[in-house]
Design a protein around this motif. Structure first.
Motif, PDB file in Angstrom:
ATOM      1  N   VAL A 138       0.846  -1.191   0.000  1.00 48.61           N
ATOM      2  CA  VAL A 138       0.000   0.000   0.000  1.00 48.61           C
ATOM      3  C   VAL A 138       0.884   1.244   0.000  1.00 48.61           C
ATOM      4  O   VAL A 138       1.798   1.366   0.813  1.00 48.61           O
ATOM      5  N   ARG A 139       0.615   2.163  -0.921  1.00 45.24           N
ATOM      6  CA  ARG A 139       1.409   3.386  -1.086  1.00 45.24           C
ATOM      7  C   ARG A 139       0.555   4.598  -0.745  1.00 45.24           C
ATOM      8  O   ARG A 139      -0.669   4.522  -0.737  1.00 45.24           O
ATOM      9  N   ARG A 140       1.226   5.703  -0.466  1.00 47.91           N
ATOM     10  CA  ARG A 140       0.512   6.950  -0.173  1.00 47.91           C
ATOM     11  C   ARG A 140       1.158   8.102  -0.918  1.00 47.91           C
ATOM     12  O   ARG A 140       2.382   8.255  -0.913  1.00 47.91           O
ATOM     13  N   ILE A 141       0.322   8.904  -1.570  1.00 48.34           N
ATOM     14  CA  ILE A 141       0.764  10.142  -2.202  1.00 48.34           C
ATOM     15  C   ILE A 141       0.151  11.306  -1.425  1.00 48.34           C
ATOM     16  O   ILE A 141      -1.039  11.298  -1.124  1.00 48.34           O
ATOM     17  N   GLU A 142       0.969  12.284  -1.098  1.00 47.37           N
ATOM     18  CA  GLU A 142       0.482  13.531  -0.539  1.00 47.37           C
ATOM     19  C   GLU A 142       0.807  14.632  -1.541  1.00 47.37           C
ATOM     20  O   GLU A 142       1.916  14.682  -2.081  1.00 47.37           O
ATOM     21  N   ALA A 143      -0.162  15.492  -1.799  1.00 45.15           N
ATOM     22  CA  ALA A 143       0.016  16.515  -2.824  1.00 45.15           C
ATOM     23  C   ALA A 143      -0.726  17.785  -2.418  1.00 45.15           C
ATOM     24  O   ALA A 143      -1.549  17.786  -1.491  1.00 45.15           O
ATOM     25  N   VAL A 144      -0.414  18.870  -3.135  1.00 47.69           N
ATOM     26  CA  VAL A 144      -1.049  20.165  -2.878  1.00 47.69           C
ATOM     27  C   VAL A 144      -1.417  20.804  -4.205  1.00 47.69           C
ATOM     28  O   VAL A 144      -0.885  20.445  -5.265  1.00 47.69           O
ATOM     29  N   CYS A 145      -2.330  21.770  -4.148  1.00 48.18           N
ATOM     30  CA  CYS A 145      -2.679  22.526  -5.339  1.00 48.18           C
ATOM     31  C   CYS A 145      -3.063  23.946  -4.931  1.00 48.18           C
ATOM     32  O   CYS A 145      -3.284  24.239  -3.752  1.00 48.18           O
ATOM     33  N   GLY A 146      -3.112  24.833  -5.922  1.00 48.74           N
ATOM     34  CA  GLY A 146      -3.507  26.209  -5.668  1.00 48.74           C
ATOM     35  C   GLY A 146      -2.528  26.936  -4.762  1.00 48.74           C
ATOM     36  O   GLY A 146      -1.302  26.774  -4.862  1.00 48.74           O
ATOM     37  N   ALA A 147      -3.060  27.744  -3.846  1.00 50.13           N
ATOM     38  CA  ALA A 147      -2.219  28.536  -2.951  1.00 50.13           C
ATOM     39  C   ALA A 147      -1.334  27.660  -2.079  1.00 50.13           C
ATOM     40  O   ALA A 147      -0.215  28.062  -1.714  1.00 50.13           O
ATOM     41  N   SER A 148      -1.781  26.462  -1.747  1.00 47.47           N
ATOM     42  CA  SER A 148      -0.958  25.554  -0.938  1.00 47.47           C
ATOM     43  C   SER A 148       0.297  25.142  -1.687  1.00 47.47           C
ATOM     44  O   SER A 148       1.338  24.885  -1.078  1.00 47.47           O
ATOM     45  N   THR A 149       0.198  25.087  -3.014  1.00 51.80           N
ATOM     46  CA  THR A 149       1.381  24.758  -3.810  1.00 51.80           C
ATOM     47  C   THR A 149       2.416  25.869  -3.720  1.00 51.80           C
ATOM     48  O   THR A 149       3.616  25.612  -3.594  1.00 51.80           O
ATOM     49  N   LEU A 150       1.951  27.113  -3.801  1.00 53.68           N
ATOM     50  CA  LEU A 150       2.875  28.243  -3.692  1.00 53.68           C
ATOM     51  C   LEU A 150       3.597  28.199  -2.355  1.00 53.68           C
ATOM     52  O   LEU A 150       4.825  28.379  -2.292  1.00 53.68           O
ATOM     53  N   ALA A 151       2.859  27.956  -1.270  1.00 52.86           N
ATOM     54  CA  ALA A 151       3.476  27.889   0.047  1.00 52.86           C
ATOM     55  C   ALA A 151       4.500  26.763   0.103  1.00 52.86           C
ATOM     56  O   ALA A 151       5.600  26.921   0.648  1.00 52.86           O
ATOM     57  N   PHE A 152       4.140  25.618  -0.483  1.00 54.17           N
ATOM     58  CA  PHE A 152       5.061  24.482  -0.484  1.00 54.17           C
ATOM     59  C   PHE A 152       6.316  24.779  -1.299  1.00 54.17           C
ATOM     60  O   PHE A 152       7.437  24.458  -0.895  1.00 54.17           O
ATOM     61  N   LEU A 153       6.144  25.424  -2.470  1.00 58.16           N
ATOM     62  CA  LEU A 153       7.290  25.726  -3.314  1.00 58.16           C
ATOM     63  C   LEU A 153       8.222  26.749  -2.655  1.00 58.16           C
ATOM     64  O   LEU A 153       9.442  26.650  -2.752  1.00 58.16           O
ATOM     65  N   LYS A 154       7.640  27.733  -1.989  1.00 59.56           N
ATOM     66  CA  LYS A 154       8.467  28.702  -1.269  1.00 59.56           C
ATOM     67  C   LYS A 154       9.289  28.005  -0.187  1.00 59.56           C
ATOM     68  O   LYS A 154      10.482  28.259  -0.017  1.00 59.56           O
TER      69      LYS A 154
END
Length: 940
Positions: free
Chosen positions: A721-737
């Motif tokens: 069993v595998r797990r992917i965690e991901a973000v999109c929108g404004a959460s992506t910007l915060a993650f990239l910063k």
């Protein structure tokens, strides 16, 4: 008849009686209170309650339902293999009436099938009817008694002998503490050689394998309420269940009811025999159809008996695991998933009895035989055969790696057991460290005549759970004490607020649970977080801190001081600034699921998901996923976002989409008459999208609203069993910063390390390694320009530069260490030459790099030193200690390991080694002189 013919005979009989033959529901139950589908009626509960209309004309059905009883109230796990008829997995043949026919038809058809068509002698069939004791619900089932009596009299049998009275325990069927229920009539078959009815009636409901219950006819007319009362249902229903394996056993074991000289066994049928033949082939051991006496001493079993039990346990557990995995329920660490892991580990342990081991695995090799025998009746195991086999192989291999070590600990515990009891500490350690379920330890103990300290184990488990609870930061609000018949209409697919009328108000501690007739608030379900917002009444606005589903109603959680009562008109406003990113993450989950099938495997089945305003989590069954596959999935999702594809949904009859391979319908669930299909791409609502799922959550209207999608992590959370965690929108910007800042820090740290390594090289005259440029992405400007590819390219370049810098640093460090080792060897040779020439034992200390220590020890051996030596290297941080004993020193009783251990303790250190050489370290540098003096005294 073969097993397949018996199954088909049952279904054909009820097809003649105008029943719709329906496929088995998934083993993953719809009811949140169940671990597994454990009875044939589970999937039909909404029809019994009148919540949904049965989609059959006439409203009657028949099926063979997959069931598991291996946890919770209904648990047959401990009896498997020790008798002829208990299983963790079994088929339940059933016929159902949803407000259509009742007792007369159900009883007459049961008699017609078993007595008239299959040929069971009537005098060997005992029917039990409900006879309540004081305090039991309902009344004596005179109606059922009269119908049975007429049938028995027609065959010349005495109904007063053939019909047995049963109390609530035996003849009142209830799935759980609450839910549809009612009196029942059970059919028991007298298997005694003589078939004397007077002898048979005494065995009914007395746990005898000479009088087996074969069919239970349940007359559903009540609903068990949470307060212990029973409410009459709007309509009366019939729910029957015939144990398929038991039916096969009785028919095949008596040669079609003609020979009762041998006691039938489920395991002697062609349901299990092909699996036994395969186990025989793999193990080289024969199967014997022998069983221990009831309550026999398990420590006294012969090897033949132990092997027979092992055959049966393995075959049973193979069926349970294979069908569960086919329905998407994987072995894991919690809930039903952990139950499966326990079952698998039991099977592997029993495999040891037949000679299987880590070097000789077996479980996955049995899957093909099971599929060959049952794949026609249950195509899901044929379609998922490879996934089932791989999962079982991985789990078996994983457990085998720890089984031997755990068994060693168990053997040590057996030696230390006091009063025939294994301590709770040992049971907990076996579970916590080696993955031994407590029942497996109990099983091992019972084979040695030992019991386990269950209470001590439970106390340690509770202590561990308490620590885990205290570490949690989230609080889940549950309206456990509320029951209601109210219905709330949900308008939140299209609206953020609604005018509503308060139907009910329920005080709960410091909060009020306000139920309204309509709401835009989504209650947490299907992995999507519930909404928050506000309730407006008489111009005043109050926070809604959460929302709870209660039956078909929705309760809004507000502060207990709010003045609100039934009949009040209120306005409900959800927090749209929170809902929109939740919808974006939910829609992105659909795209990720689609991309997973496109890139990794069509067989990758969802194992759970969770979405909120900050991130999404998606679990799925699969082998390892490569970095290239992760990048490709991310690229596919972002390409869909760039295309600004339409996201739409449509309510359609389930019959229109049932069986469509292009519309994901999880685990073969039973759905209502109408379902909601969420599609991405295609024309709005025309069911032509590239991603289509049955889903009740909320979503964006176009994929562009999702914003940039980024996968944060991917990894295993359990075997298979595998797990992917991901973000999109404004959460992506915060993650990239955050990632850019971390990348910057990593790069600077790598550059500093490279500089330090070059300086070391320069100090000894070696040319350094040039550094690397490490450009960092301008995350915000790229994001504002919505240039997804530019962001990814910049991050790839930055990571590549970082890796190059790290590699250069490692290369420089390798060069330095090589040169340093050479210098240390020369230093050691020179020092030892003088010390050996001086004669006697060697005791010396040095201020140098720690690498000198091993060179000193190597040097004593290289130079043929036969005496005893103790050397200390002070590197400015701690003392590095080494002891050496040549042949002459060992002949006088010196051992390097003992010397090192004793002397290291003086300075708070430790270490060890062999008689000729040992190493260690000590933190208290101020004790150097004391160690030197002690060494001189010790080595004389």
């Amino acid at each position: 008849m073969t097993a397949a013919e018996i199954r088909q005979s049952f279904l054909d009989f009820f097809r003649e009686k105008q029943h719709t033959i329906v496929p088995s529901a998934s083993l993953l139950p719809q009811s949140p209170g169940l671990l597994f589908t454990n009875a044939g009626m589970n999937p039909f509960v909404p029809y019994f309650l009148g919540v949904e209309k049965a989609p059959y004309d006439p409203p009657r059905a028949a099926d063979t339902q997959k069931c598991i009883r291996a946890g919770g109230k209904h648990n047959d796990l401990e009896d498997v293999g020790y008798d002829t008829y208990h299983h963790t997995f079994f088929e339940m043949l059933g016929n159902w009436s949803f407000g259509n026919y009742f007792k007369k038809e159900a009883i007459h058809w049961a008699w017609e099938l078993v007595v008239e068509r299959w040929g069971l002698p009537a005098h060997r069939l005992h029917a039990s009817v409900y006879a309540p004791q004081p305090g039991d619900p309902g009344h004596f089932d005179q109606e059922a008694w009269d119908i049975w009596a007429e049938l028995y009299i027609s065959k010349g049998c005495d109904p007063n002998v053939q019909i047995v009275h049963g109390n609530r325990k035996d003849n009142f069927w209830q799935m759980g503490e609450t839910g549809p229920c009612g009196p029942c009539s059970e059919l028991h078959v007298n298997l005694t050689p003589a078939g004397d009815p007077m002898e048979g009636r005494l065995l009914v409901n007395n746990d005898s394998d000479l009088c087996i219950e074969i069919w239970n006819l349940v007359f559903i007319q009540y609903n068990g309420e949470a307060d212990g009362t029973f409410r009459e249902l709007p309509s009366k229903h019939v729910d029957t269940g015939m144990g398929f394996e038991r039916a096969c056993s009785i028919i095949q074991g008596t040669k079609g009811f003609t020979d009762f000289s041998q006691k039938p066994s489920n395991y002697a049928t062609d349901v299990f025999q092909p699996i036994f033949r395969k186990i025989e082939e793999l193990s080289g051991k024969p199967y014997a159809n022998i069983y221990p006496p009831l309550n026999a001493d398990r420590t006294a079993f012969t090897e033949e008996m132990k092997e027979a039990i092992a055959f049966r346990v393995i075959a049973d557990h193979l069926r349970t695991l294979s069908f569960s995995i086919a329905d998407g329920i994987m072995p894991g660490n919690t809930g039903r998933n952990y139950v499966l892991r326990r079952i698998l580990r039991r099977a592997v342990k029993y495999g040891r009895q037949l000679g299987f081991s880590g070097e000789k695995p077996f479980f996955g090799a049995l899957v093909g035989t099971l599929v060959q025998e049952m794949g026609a009746a249950f195509p899901e195991i044929k379609n998922r055969e490879e996934s089932i086999r791989k999962t079982l192989e991985q789990e078996e291999a994983s457990f085998n790696r720890t089984l031997d070590r755990g068994l060693k600990l168990f053997e040590d515990a057996v030696k230390d057991a006091k009063d025939g009891r294994i301590s709770g500490e040992v049971v907990f350690e076996l579970y916590d460290t080696y993955g031994f379920p407590d029942d497996l330890t109990a099983l091992l103990g019972s084979e040695r005549g030992l019991t386990v300290d269950t209470e001590g184990y439970k106390a340690l488990m509770e202590q561990a759970k308490q620590i885990n609870r205290e570490a949690r930061t989230s609080v889940v609000v549950r309206a456990l004490d509320i029951s209601t018949d109210a219905v709330t209409a949900f308008t939140g697919f299209d609206a953020d607020e609604a005018e509503a009328t308060v139907l009910e108000v329920h005080p709960q501690e410091d909060a009020l649970f306000v139920i309204t007739d309509t709401t835009p608030f989504y209650a947490e379900m299907g992995g999507q977080s519930g909404d928050t917002g506000s309730l407006v009444i008489d111009g005043s606005e109050y926070p809604v801190n959460g929302v709870q589903q209660v039956g078909k109603a929705r309760a809004h959680i507000v502060d207990g001081s709010v003045s609100v009562k039934p009949g009040d008109k209120v306005t409900l406003k959800l927090d749209a600034t929170r809902r929109r990113p939740i919808e974006a993450h939910h829609t992105a989950t659909h795209l990720l699921h689609w991309a997973l099938h496109e890139v990794v495997s069509k067989d990758a089945a969802q194992q759970g998901s969770s979405v909120d305003e900050n991130r999404l989590r998606f679990d799925f069954n699969s082998g390892a996923v490569t970095a290239e596959q992760i990048a490709e999935m991310e690229e596919k999702v972002n390409a869909c976002i760039i295309e600004n594809d339409a996201v739409s949904w449509k309510e359609v009859p389930h019959s229109e989409v049932k069986g469509r391979a292009d519309i994901m319908q999880f685990f073969g669930d039973k759905y209502g008459e109408f379902v909601r299909v969420v599609q991405i791409g295609g024309g709005r609502g025309d069911l032509t999208g590239y991603s289509m799922e049955l889903c009740g959550g909320t979503h964006v209207r176009n994929t562009a609203e999702i914003g940039l999608f980024k996968i944060k992590s991917e990894g295993a959370i359990a075997s298979g069993v595998r797990r992917i965690e991901a973000v999109c929108g404004a959460s992506t910007l915060a993650f990239l910063k955050e990632s850019a800042a971390q990348l910057d820090a990593d790069t600077k740290a790598a550059e500093a390390k490279l500089q330090a390594a070059n300086e070391k090289l320069a100090s000894i005259g070696e040319a350094g390694v040039p550094g690397k440029d490490s450009p960092l992405p301008d995350v915000e400007s790229y994001y504002e320009a919505a240039d997804i590819r530019a962001i990814n390219d910049a991050f790839k370049a930055a990571r590549a530069a970082l890796e190059a810098t790290k590699e250069a640093s490692i290369e420089a460090e390798k060069r330095f260490k090589k040169l340093q080792a050479g210098a240390a060897a020369k230093q050691a040779d020179a020092a030892l030459a003088e010390l050996i020439a001086a004669g006697g034992p060697i005791v010396a200390s040095f201020e140098a790099d720690a690498s000198l220590l091993q060179e000193l020890l190597n040097g004593m051996k290289k130079q043929g030193f036969t005496g005893a030596g103790f050397v200390i290297v002070d590197d400015g941080d701690k003392l590095h200690l080494g002891a050496y004993c040549g042949d002459a020193a060992q002949a006088t009783g010196h051992k390097a390991g003992d010397i090192l251990r004793d002397l290291a303790a003086i300075a708070g250190g430790k270490g060890g080694g062999k008689p000729d050489q040992a190493r260690g370290a000590a933190p208290e540098r101020g004790k150097l002189g004391e160690i030197v003096e002690a060494a001189k005294a010790r080595l004389v």
